[in-house]
Design an enzyme around this catalytic site. Sequence first.
Site, mmCIF file in Angstrom:
data_model
loop_
_atom_site.group_PDB
_atom_site.id
_atom_site.type_symbol
_atom_site.label_atom_id
_atom_site.label_comp_id
_atom_site.label_asym_id
_atom_site.label_seq_id
_atom_site.Cartn_x
_atom_site.Cartn_y
_atom_site.Cartn_z
ATOM 1 N N LYS A 192 -2.742 6.140 -1.945
ATOM 2 C CA LYS A 192 -2.768 6.521 -3.293
ATOM 3 C C LYS A 192 -2.350 5.034 -3.987
ATOM 4 C CE LYS A 192 -1.058 11.207 -4.077
ATOM 5 N NZ LYS A 192 -1.830 11.953 -4.761
ATOM 6 N N VAL A 203 0.741 -1.186 0.012
ATOM 7 C CA VAL A 203 0.154 0.078 -0.155
ATOM 8 C C VAL A 203 0.946 1.204 -0.035
ATOM 9 C CG1 VAL A 203 -0.191 -0.107 2.659
ATOM 10 C CG2 VAL A 203 -1.874 0.974 1.180
ATOM 11 N N ASP A 204 0.661 2.233 -0.750
ATOM 12 C CA ASP A 204 1.395 3.483 -1.074
ATOM 13 C C ASP A 204 0.648 4.527 -0.177
ATOM 14 O OD1 ASP A 204 2.060 2.855 -4.530
ATOM 15 O OD2 ASP A 204 3.211 2.179 -2.607
ATOM 16 N N VAL A 205 1.362 5.145 0.787
ATOM 17 C CA VAL A 205 0.645 6.074 1.729
ATOM 18 C C VAL A 205 1.366 7.331 1.749
ATOM 19 C CG1 VAL A 205 0.692 6.482 4.008
ATOM 20 C CG2 VAL A 205 0.227 4.071 3.171
#
Lengths: 216, 289, 413
Positions: free
Chosen positions: B141, B129-131
């Site tokens: 995102k 997961v891109d945070v």
Amino acid sequence: MSNTNKDKTVLIIDYGVGNLLSITKALDYLGYSYGVSNTVDDIVRYQSYILPGVGAFGEAMRNINLLGVSEALCQEVKIQKKPILGICLGMQLFAKSSTEDGHHQGLGLIEGSVEKINPGPENLKVPHVGWNEIIYDKKNPLFKNIDKNSCFYYDHSYHFICDSGYKIASCIYGDELTVAINRDNIYGFQFHPEKSHISGLKLLRNYFNHIGKLHA
Amino acid sequence: MLKKRIIACILVKNGLAVQSIGFEKYLPIGSPIIVAEYLNKWGVDEIVYLDIDATINGREPNYRQVESVAKACFVPLSVGGGIKSINHMRDLTRCGADKIIVNSSLFEQKNLLMDAASAFGSQCIVAAVDVIKSDNSYLIKSNSGTIDREESLINWVLNLEKLGAGEIFVNCIHKDGKKTGFDIEILKEISDLVNVPVIGCGGMGSPQHVVDVFSGTDISGAAIGNYFNFIEHAPVILKSYLKTNNIDTRIDTEYDYNDHPRNMDGAIVKKDASALYELTFTYHEPEII
Amino acid sequence: MKYCSRCMYPENHPLNLTFNQDGLCSGCVVHEEKDEIDWGEKENDLKSLLNSYRSKSHGYDCIVPVSGARDSYFIVDQIKNKYGMNPLLVSYNKHYNTDIGIKNLAYLRSYFDCDFLMQTVSPDVVKNITRVTLRDMGSIYWHCIAGQTVFPVQCAVRYKVPLIIWGAHQGIDQVGMFSHHDNVEMTRKYRKEHDLMGFEAEDIVDTILGITEKDVQPFVYPNDIDLEKVGVRGIYLNNYHRWDSKQQHENMIDKYSYKSQLQTRTFDTYNDIDCFHYSNLHDHIKYIKYGYGKITDHVSREIRLKRLSREEGAVLVKRYTNKKPEYNKLFLDWIGIKESGLNYLLDKHRNPTAWHKGCDNEWIINDSIINYIPDGYSNNKNIDFDCGFRITEPRMKTLNDRYTLIGRGYEDE
């Protein structure tokens, strides 16, 4: 790299789970010739086996049974005494049963069962992923040049429980987990020697040298 | 006991290994295969290959390159980028991927994670997961930082665990390439929340940053991208600094930088004159396994 | 072929380029940092680093790789005179040495009063190695780069002087491989992939052409174990100083009589004047392999430093790219092959994405940056401008038109 192993060809049993390229690469590096197959004919023809595996016990046994090779394999291993090395899930399949996602029957090559790793009071993360040491008997030829601080790569949520007579190495993850087993010509590593860099390659070399001597 | 993991990230854009800064600026490094070869030599614990423009260009994973990279690795290889189906995953496994990393596809295909865990086993599937941190709150995102997602980070992460992710890989966009250290706050929060291993990525600029993140959180592994391209033997220098700070990692190289003095950031400085004076060289027989 | 919207670089640059949304290449993006960085602060970082490596026992403080060109004078002036270090200067003998270059090197030693070591590998071995590299990589320069990048490292280990000080990191300078803030250091990986085109010394061994393991020993990188024991580190001055090669050379011309020389295939009379072939055959080979020559590198550099416009750059690229290399016979006699043999080998390495064959079986370049510049400008033969590169009076009356292997540091009256 030894050339005397050319006639001791190894069969990597492909039953549709896991990445075989790592094992073939390790064998290429060490200079062993091998086949990759899942037919009864090949099982009968080859002199020793590697049973790899990453995935779920139930699915793996389903695949093996669908391929119709479990009987031939057990025959060659139990009666013909051909050496077999189980890696990770492959080792777990030697058990009589597993509780992963229900209750499943294994190949029954070594008495034991497969149970989920206990996170324990420390609430350890499951799966057990990463590098961990092993506790082993230095006198065992498989571990003869393995440094006591050597680490091997693990990636599993279930572990093998068996009689201590079959246990040849363990590691600490909360509890003491059995991570290498041996009964006569049957060997198993819970960790991935083919993914354990130098230590893993050394161990595989020791394994092949060992079975070369004993089961020629 | 289980060691902390030092994970090297190879970011690939258009077949080229790149440095990433803030998910916006990309500097060319070279061949991903040669990067993998040296990372392997330098004793990293795991290699992550991320194809960062496969999803946004609607492209399939680059199987041929993954296979070449896999051939250079004797440590586990995790592959991500552009993975949209079980077939992609199967094909990548056949090319040598030990673990599959899925991210953007999970937003559109709600069953993909569960199906993947079922087909390959949870331990084979990493959910990434891109945070990004914005005004003190953390937002998700996807698609290489081009799409804002509505989901709450905490709920999303809990859901990933529930659906069968074996590990969670958290990539902090606001720290990406900044060399100011990991985002300890969010990594601690996520790692305390779930029962699966968490890998933290983004922001490493010096060995001290890795000490800080392992001391301040319970993450299982620190993922490092750009930094491993900056200096000779970077992973070895890092691992020995961790050792002096009582953080245990696997050390498997014939050289270890254990008796090198360090500065405050953990970089090596000159050995003292007497140590250099007394230094002798011996013949090294190359190790044959 | 895609080109940078500012400089002249094509996308097939051998060190690779990325482009941002404005079509600006990574080299230009990183170059912009030069105007944003606090160079005073960077200088303080450098001083601090240098101080920590100063020898406490009157030994050498650092190793400085030098040649008769390429900012060597500037680097030594900075390290010795400005920062008060005690460097050991080391040099790899490229064999293709011009008179002017070899004299520059000789005077470098005397002006700066430094200790100096040079490695001259046996000419027969070098010739043999060059035959292999020409055949396998289309390179006559492999031995030069291999030697220049390894001899300082070997010295650092042998003499236990861990710090090596290089000038500009080519990856940063040309394609923005790293930011100036990364403080990137020398790695064996970069050398193998980008300097040596993937071929290290061990890969050159060739039983048919008679290159043995013993022959390549001078080019073998020191063992990791030994590098670690000494703690070898190679730093780049362009991470700590706003690099401007033209300005730096001109300071050295004024202060220390550094000599420049007219070059065939570029207007830059400072950088590579120590080698007969760098701006001749070696550059012609670059053109064959990539579709552009060193002129493009120099023009891009000057555009980024705002001393040339893109249109002026195109005029120069057009003027110099097709210039016929000189002194080929010198090389052919030295290596012992005929011109037809050389052409045959070079054609094998001609890049098919950059060239195609015309109806008369002649090679035609597919594309060039010149095609993207307004016609009127680059075709105007009346446009002439001075890039400001000086040509100095040589020290000697006649110049040797053959390689000088070793040079003296004085002239007979």
